[in-house]
Scaffold this active site. Structure first.
Site, PDB file in Angstrom:
ATOM      1  CG  ASP A 142      -2.256   0.612   1.015  1.00  0.00           C
ATOM      2  OD1 ASP A 142      -2.283   1.841   0.867  1.00  0.00           O
ATOM      3  OD2 ASP A 142      -3.266  -0.106   1.003  1.00  0.00           O
ATOM      4  CG  HIS A 173      -5.330   3.735   1.148  1.00  0.00           C
ATOM      5  ND1 HIS A 173      -4.894   2.463   0.838  1.00  0.00           N
ATOM      6  CD2 HIS A 173      -6.610   3.817   0.695  1.00  0.00           C
ATOM      7  CE1 HIS A 173      -5.871   1.809   0.218  1.00  0.00           C
ATOM      8  NE2 HIS A 173      -6.924   2.601   0.122  1.00  0.00           N
ATOM      9  CB  SER A 328      -9.242   0.550   0.055  1.00  0.00           C
ATOM     10  OG  SER A 328      -8.703   0.658  -1.227  1.00  0.00           O
TER      11      SER A 328
END
Length: 381
Positions: A142, A173, A328
């Protein structure tokens, strides 16, 4: 609860060979979970364990007539002995814990029905799980991870950063995904190791070559550690044969790979790595058990998981949190569940894990799935 016993086996006594008429051998009763490599043998009433095997040190008589077989050396003969009632694998059991400060997505993983409330901001939901001890590694491919965040309790570390990237999550994220996998408050798997694999920039994008470089690093690292390992990929794009090949090779190596379906409200069949059938592909659902309006769909999906208004760890401080949405966010719920199940039984292979996730999931609960499998994850509690 684990029973540790020792059986010093000797040659089978003559009674094994002078037993009553032969019968079809019994089958070992399998334990659904981690095993000790030993067997619990139940005998017919009145049969002495010493008549079956010499040197037994652990036997039972008050609740049932039987003994513990230390290994499989004499298993075949015991299964064929008509004086034996049953033979079962000796398994490992765990305590069950209920967390009372969980976010709604975590609560849904162990809930048997749709949650009775619709407050996505509350952090007083319950999450029930089994305590685990086996070390499992979760590789978060990521934007990086805020490894100093208190929620990781020192279990997060840096592994790899692609060329031109520093070992820093400037996006959030990756940290958010890592928190849903294994942080103390927000994580599905409470004791897993988090390894940051930065292949995306702080703007949230990255090249295919960088992603493959990260996956190659994971492959080599797992060969070195030999530990049960999971790769969580909350990323995607157009069809890429190199990405697909890399994911397939990880899975062939025995590494579990969980991928996001994507957020374009289209069929995921034309998205990489979501359309890799060997991977576990995850769509997003909301607190009302409906497919998230943005979630990709299709027959390539394996399962849905909470992905709307998910609270987890964040960047900016070592206690920061944030609430965001996406497939996600659904993906690390499943990656966390895979990690949790591996901590209960580290021998599960990727193909069997994908089947297990589907079998354990609740069927027919999600609305508007289009032609996706109607399954939402569940941890089996």
């Amino acid at each position: 609860m684990r029973f540790t016993t020792f059986v010093f086996t000797s040659l089978l006594t003559a009674s094994v060979f002078s037993a009553p008429a032969p019968r079809a051998p019994l089958q070992v009763e399998k334990y659904n979970g981690e095993t000790t490599g030993k067997y619990i043998v139940q005998l017919k009433p009145g049969v002495s364990p010493s008549a079956i095997l010499g040197g037994i040190t652990t036997s039972f008589s008050a609740l049932f007539n039987g003994f513990v077989l230390d290994n499989a050396d004499h298993l075949e003969s015991i299964l064929a002995n008509p004086l034996v009632e049953s033979v079962s694998e000796d398994g490992i059991m765990h305590t069950t814990t209920t967390q009372t400060n969980a976010p709604w997505g975590l609560s849904r993983v162990s809930a048997s029905e749709k949650l009775p409330r619709t407050d996505t901001k509350a952090l007083d939901y319950q999450y029930t799980y089994k305590e685990t001890t086996l070390a499992v590694d979760a590789y978060v491919v990521d934007t990086g991870v805020n490894v100093e965040h208190e929620g990781f309790e020192g279990r997060a570390s840096w592994g790899f950063a692609a060329a031109n990237y520093s070992k820093h999550d400037g996006n959030g994220h990756g940290t958010h995904c890592a928190g849903t996998i294994a942080s103390k408050q927000f994580g599905v798997s409470k004791h897993a190791n988090i390894i940051a694999v930065k292949v995306l920039s702080d703007q949230g994008s990255g090249s295919i070559q960088d992603i493959i470089s990260g996956l190659e690093w994971v492959s080599l690292k797992v060969l070195l550690t030999g530990r049960p390992s999971v790769v969580s990929m909350s990323l995607g794009g157009g069809v890429s044969k190199p990405i697909d090949m890399a994911v397939k090779q990880l899975i062939k190596q025995g590494i579990h790979v969980v991928v996001a379906a994507g957020n374009s409200n289209v069929d995921a069949k034309d998205t990489s790595p979501a359309h890799v059938k060997e991977a576990i592909t995850v769509g997003a659902s909301d607190i009302n058990d409906a497919r998230a309006y943005f979630s990709n769909f299709g027959t390539i999906l394996d399962v849905f998981a909470p992905g709307v208004a998910i609270t987890s760890t964040w960047i900016g401080s070592n206690t920061a949190t944030n609430t965001i949405s996406g497939t996600s966010m659904a993906t690390p719920h499943v990656a966390g569940l895979v990690t949790y199940l591996l901590a209960l039984d580290g021998s599960i292979r990727p193909a069997d894990m994908a089947k297990k996730i589907t079998e354990m999931g609740q069927k027919g609960r999600i609305s508007d799935v289009k032609d996706s499998p109607n399954v939402i994850i569940h941890n089996g509690i």
